[in-house]
Design a protein around this motif. Sequence first.
Motif, PDB file in Angstrom:
ATOM      1  N   CYS A  41       0.832  -1.200   0.000  1.00 15.58           N
ATOM      2  CA  CYS A  41       0.000   0.000   0.000  1.00 15.58           C
ATOM      3  C   CYS A  41       0.874   1.260   0.000  1.00 15.58           C
ATOM      4  N   CYS A  43       0.492   4.123   1.681  1.00 16.08           N
ATOM      5  CA  CYS A  43       0.455   5.053   2.804  1.00 16.08           C
ATOM      6  C   CYS A  43       1.766   5.015   3.586  1.00 16.08           C
ATOM      7  N   ARG A  46       2.750   2.059   5.549  1.00 18.42           N
ATOM      8  CA  ARG A  46       2.687   0.831   4.749  1.00 18.42           C
ATOM      9  C   ARG A  46       1.965  -0.247   5.540  1.00 18.42           C
ATOM     10  N   CYS A  47       0.664  -0.009   5.751  1.00 16.88           N
ATOM     11  CA  CYS A  47      -0.104  -0.857   6.659  1.00 16.88           C
ATOM     12  C   CYS A  47      -0.490  -2.196   6.048  1.00 16.88           C
ATOM     13  N   LEU A  48      -0.517  -2.259   4.733  1.00 15.37           N
ATOM     14  CA  LEU A  48      -1.173  -3.398   4.110  1.00 15.37           C
ATOM     15  C   LEU A  48      -0.334  -3.958   2.963  1.00 15.37           C
ATOM     16  N   CYS A  73      -7.067   0.152   3.404  1.00 16.47           N
ATOM     17  CA  CYS A  73      -5.942   1.074   3.624  1.00 16.47           C
ATOM     18  C   CYS A  73      -6.462   2.489   3.728  1.00 16.47           C
ATOM     19  N   PRO A  74      -6.061   3.317   4.660  1.00 17.53           N
ATOM     20  CA  PRO A  74      -5.088   3.020   5.709  1.00 17.53           C
ATOM     21  C   PRO A  74      -5.737   2.406   6.956  1.00 17.53           C
TER      22      PRO A  74
HETATM   23 ZN   LIG Z   1      -1.793   1.597   3.959  1.00 16.87          ZN
END
Ligand SMILES: [Zn+2]
Length: 84
Positions: A41, A43, A46-48, A73-74
């Motif tokens: 991802c 963001c 980088r959460c996902l 996301c996020p």
């Molecule tokens: Zn994310």
Amino acid sequence: MVGRELSAADHPKKEVRAVLDRLVAQGWKLCKEGHWGRLYCPCEGRCLTIPVPGTPQNAGRAARKIAARAALCPLPDGDPRRAP
Ligand SMILES: [Zn+2]
């Protein structure tokens, strides 16, 4: 992130390709990993990350699954679904 960067156009299934195209345009990174690739991802945290199968049994369903996960996301800090 491991593996070389992939292009959405490399995917053999047009349904999946359409979703990948849209996500890559939004800043998601697509890398060679696992059976075909993995999305990262865009963001800051980088959460996902989302695994992308190369030969899904049902391309339409695989595409919807990827899109549904991407929509998360996020993710907030502390969400158990966040990437390690
Ligand atoms: Zn994310």
